[in-house]
Design an enzyme around this catalytic site. Structure first.
Site, PDB file in Angstrom:
ATOM      1  N   LYS A   1      16.205  52.410  57.126  1.00 50.97           N
ATOM      2  CA  LYS A   1      16.695  53.561  56.355  1.00 50.97           C
ATOM      3  C   LYS A   1      17.126  53.160  54.945  1.00 50.97           C
ATOM      4  CE  LYS A   1      21.612  53.587  57.535  1.00 50.97           C
ATOM      5  NZ  LYS A   1      22.749  54.430  57.939  1.00 50.97           N
ATOM      6  N   ASP A   2      17.377  51.847  54.710  1.00 52.36           N
ATOM      7  CA  ASP A   2      17.793  51.374  53.394  1.00 52.36           C
ATOM      8  C   ASP A   2      16.622  51.084  52.467  1.00 52.36           C
ATOM      9  OD1 ASP A   2      20.462  51.541  54.066  1.00 52.36           O
ATOM     10  OD2 ASP A   2      20.612  49.433  54.666  1.00 52.36           O
TER      11      ASP A   2
ATOM     12  N   ARG B   1      22.645  63.897  52.810  1.00 50.82           N
ATOM     13  CA  ARG B   1      21.949  64.302  54.039  1.00 50.82           C
ATOM     14  C   ARG B   1      22.961  64.646  55.130  1.00 50.82           C
ATOM     15  NH1 ARG B   1      21.456  61.818  58.694  1.00 50.82           N
ATOM     16  NH2 ARG B   1      22.332  59.897  57.837  1.00 50.82           N
ATOM     17  N   ARG B   2      23.945  63.773  55.326  1.00 46.43           N
ATOM     18  CA  ARG B   2      24.963  64.032  56.334  1.00 46.43           C
ATOM     19  C   ARG B   2      25.836  65.219  55.938  1.00 46.43           C
ATOM     20  NH1 ARG B   2      26.257  57.680  56.875  1.00 46.43           N
ATOM     21  NH2 ARG B   2      24.970  57.195  58.713  1.00 46.43           N
TER      22      ARG B   2
ATOM     23  N   CYS C   1      13.521  61.579  45.191  1.00 49.09           N
ATOM     24  CA  CYS C   1      14.435  62.490  44.512  1.00 49.09           C
ATOM     25  C   CYS C   1      15.774  62.511  45.239  1.00 49.09           C
ATOM     26  CB  CYS C   1      13.844  63.895  44.444  1.00 49.09           C
ATOM     27  SG  CYS C   1      13.834  64.772  46.019  1.00 49.09           S
TER      28      CYS C   1
ATOM     29  N   SER D   1      26.701  60.298  51.815  1.00 49.35           N
ATOM     30  CA  SER D   1      25.343  60.725  52.144  1.00 49.35           C
ATOM     31  C   SER D   1      25.231  62.244  52.065  1.00 49.35           C
ATOM     32  CB  SER D   1      24.962  60.260  53.556  1.00 49.35           C
ATOM     33  OG  SER D   1      23.817  60.935  54.032  1.00 49.35           O
TER      34      SER D   1
ATOM     35  N   ARG E   1      20.725  40.634  53.541  1.00 51.71           N
ATOM     36  CA  ARG E   1      21.969  40.879  52.823  1.00 51.71           C
ATOM     37  C   ARG E   1      23.071  40.099  53.512  1.00 51.71           C
ATOM     38  NH1 ARG E   1      22.210  47.244  53.125  1.00 51.71           N
ATOM     39  NH2 ARG E   1      24.252  46.958  52.134  1.00 51.71           N
TER      40      ARG E   1
ATOM     41  N   SER F   1      26.182  41.088  54.322  1.00 55.73           N
ATOM     42  CA  SER F   1      27.202  41.812  55.071  1.00 55.73           C
ATOM     43  C   SER F   1      27.162  41.386  56.537  1.00 55.73           C
ATOM     44  CB  SER F   1      26.986  43.318  54.967  1.00 55.73           C
ATOM     45  OG  SER F   1      25.866  43.716  55.738  1.00 55.73           O
TER      46      SER F   1
ATOM     47  N   ARG G   1      31.977  54.637  50.021  1.00 58.77           N
ATOM     48  CA  ARG G   1      30.866  53.691  50.108  1.00 58.77           C
ATOM     49  C   ARG G   1      31.366  52.310  50.478  1.00 58.77           C
ATOM     50  NH1 ARG G   1      27.355  52.391  45.940  1.00 58.77           N
ATOM     51  NH2 ARG G   1      26.273  51.382  47.649  1.00 58.77           N
ATOM     52  N   GLY G   2      30.426  51.448  50.869  1.00 62.18           N
ATOM     53  CA  GLY G   2      30.754  50.092  51.281  1.00 62.18           C
ATOM     54  C   GLY G   2      30.229  49.818  52.673  1.00 62.18           C
ATOM     55  N   ASN G   3      30.355  48.564  53.134  1.00 57.09           N
ATOM     56  CA  ASN G   3      29.921  48.248  54.483  1.00 57.09           C
ATOM     57  C   ASN G   3      30.887  48.871  55.492  1.00 57.09           C
ATOM     58  OD1 ASN G   3      32.173  46.477  54.772  1.00 57.09           O
ATOM     59  ND2 ASN G   3      31.014  44.803  53.859  1.00 57.09           N
ATOM     60  N   VAL G   4      30.598  48.710  56.781  1.00 57.59           N
ATOM     61  CA  VAL G   4      31.393  49.374  57.817  1.00 57.59           C
ATOM     62  C   VAL G   4      32.863  49.008  57.707  1.00 57.59           C
ATOM     63  CG1 VAL G   4      31.796  49.551  60.303  1.00 57.59           C
ATOM     64  CG2 VAL G   4      29.452  49.579  59.413  1.00 57.59           C
ATOM     65  N   GLN G   5      33.152  47.721  57.547  1.00 55.73           N
ATOM     66  CA  GLN G   5      34.544  47.289  57.481  1.00 55.73           C
ATOM     67  C   GLN G   5      35.258  47.874  56.255  1.00 55.73           C
ATOM     68  OE1 GLN G   5      31.917  45.240  58.099  1.00 55.73           O
ATOM     69  NE2 GLN G   5      32.352  44.873  60.262  1.00 55.73           N
ATOM     70  N   THR G   6      34.553  47.923  55.124  1.00 58.08           N
ATOM     71  CA  THR G   6      35.134  48.499  53.910  1.00 58.08           C
ATOM     72  C   THR G   6      35.429  49.977  54.093  1.00 58.08           C
ATOM     73  OG1 THR G   6      33.993  46.901  52.492  1.00 58.08           O
ATOM     74  CG2 THR G   6      34.735  48.935  51.457  1.00 58.08           C
ATOM     75  N   ARG G   7      34.510  50.699  54.720  1.00 61.28           N
ATOM     76  CA  ARG G   7      34.731  52.139  54.921  1.00 61.28           C
ATOM     77  C   ARG G   7      35.895  52.404  55.873  1.00 61.28           C
ATOM     78  NH1 ARG G   7      28.822  55.146  54.825  1.00 61.28           N
ATOM     79  NH2 ARG G   7      27.779  53.612  53.518  1.00 61.28           N
TER      80      ARG G   7
END
Length: 316
Positions: A82-83, A134-135, A243, A132, A10, A12, A152-158
């Site tokens: 994990k992706d 899960r989190r 699921c 997430s 990817r 990113s 959502r988004g990559n680290v910089q976006t978040r």
């Protein structure tokens, strides 16, 4: 002339760094090989306003890279394990797993709270950004008064959204921040007992084409990471990992034993189940044992899971 290996990733910043880690390891141990990095934007990177389970799941992060592998545009692809969805096309199997980075989850506070003495409960009202489930279901046990909003988004976006939108904190994986050199931005790290990580978190997976010789990866890959990945993915697969129900798995090697932590959240009962199970490893069949460990813990946590052809914890 050196052999050229084309490696897909990817586009990113984090994904490129991760691919470059693999490239460096390959070239350092195989001087006859030269790697070429090919990056691409995936469908999952383009849709940021909905949760993954609402738009098709984790496969959206690998669709374009899978196609590039199948048509020969690239020779290998590098992913955060994990992706990856639990179902992998048999034509493009996982051919290696790197040594695991820190698998834990963490909180990053808005800059005005960063490195300060923060007590969210004293605020009365606070919002944590996470997409997430899960989190979220695990953090709700730690922060019962928090509201959780999707981010959502990559680290910089978040991190940008954290500052621009009404969030007090956001949750991310420690592994990604470590690889980006952003450890100092972390405010709180959760233990694996507090928040069990996503299956495969911290491990890089290398994907190739069936039938090809990837022996040059032998010194790049890590056996303990492969054992952990096998147990964790077996646990998730047994619980129907496709699921949207929140689930988590983390395995760790302890001498000759493999310890697996698992979590499943029952949406109908609004109840979370956590458990652990350990198995003594035998070198000649350790991967099979790791897989059985994942299946067995899944069956103990959720006895109602159907027998679907996978072996149970006793190999039946």
């Amino acid at each position: 002339m050196k052999r050229c290996i084309k490696i897909g990733s990817r586009d990113s910043k984090l994904a490129v760094i991760q691919a470059q880690l693999v490239i460096h390891a390959i070239e350092m141990t195989n001087p006859e090989i030269e790697c070429q990095l090919i990056t691409m934007k995936t469908t999952g990177d383009k849709i940021l306003d909905r949760r993954l389970d609402q738009i098709g799941g984790k496969g959206l992060f690998v669709k374009e890279l899978d196609q590039a592998l199948l048509n020969g545009t690239i020779d290998l692809s590098v992913h955060s394990l994990k992706d990856l969805s639990m179902e992998v096309d048999e034509r493009i199997p996982l051919v290696g797993f790197t040594k695991r980075e820190d698998p834990r989850d963490c909180l990053l506070y808005k800059q005005c709270y960063h490195n300060g003495e923060v007590s969210f409960d004293s605020m009365g009202h606070y919002t944590i950004g996470s997409s997430s489930r899960r989190r979220i279901v695990q953090m709700q046990q730690i922060y019962p008064n928090a509201e959780f909003e999707s981010i959502r988004g990559n680290v910089q976006t978040r991190l940008r959204k954290l500052e621009e939108q009404p969030f007090c904190a956001t949750a991310l994986a420690v592994a990604g921040l470590n690889r980006l050199g952003m450890q100092e931005r972390i405010d709180r790290i959760f233990s694996v007992d507090e928040v069990i990580p996503a299956a495969g978190q911290g491990i890089l997976a290398i994907q190739g084409r069936k039938g090809e010789n990837y022996s040059f990866l032998d010194v790049v890959c890590d056996r303990d990471a492969e054992l952990a990945a096998t147990a964790e993915r077996a646990f998730i697969t047994k619980l129907n990992g496709g699921c949207s129900a929140p689930m988590a798995a983390y395995a760790e090697r302890k001498g000759e034993k493999l310890l697996l932590h698992g979590m499943y959240y029952d949406d109908s009962l609004k109840r979370m189940k956590k458990g652990q199970k350990t198995i003594m490893l035998k070198q000649e069949s350790s991967l099979k044992q790791a897989r059985q460990l994942g299946i067995c813990l899944a069956e103990e946590l959720v006895p109602s899971v159907k027998r679907d052809g996978m072996e149970d914890c006793y190999g039946r």
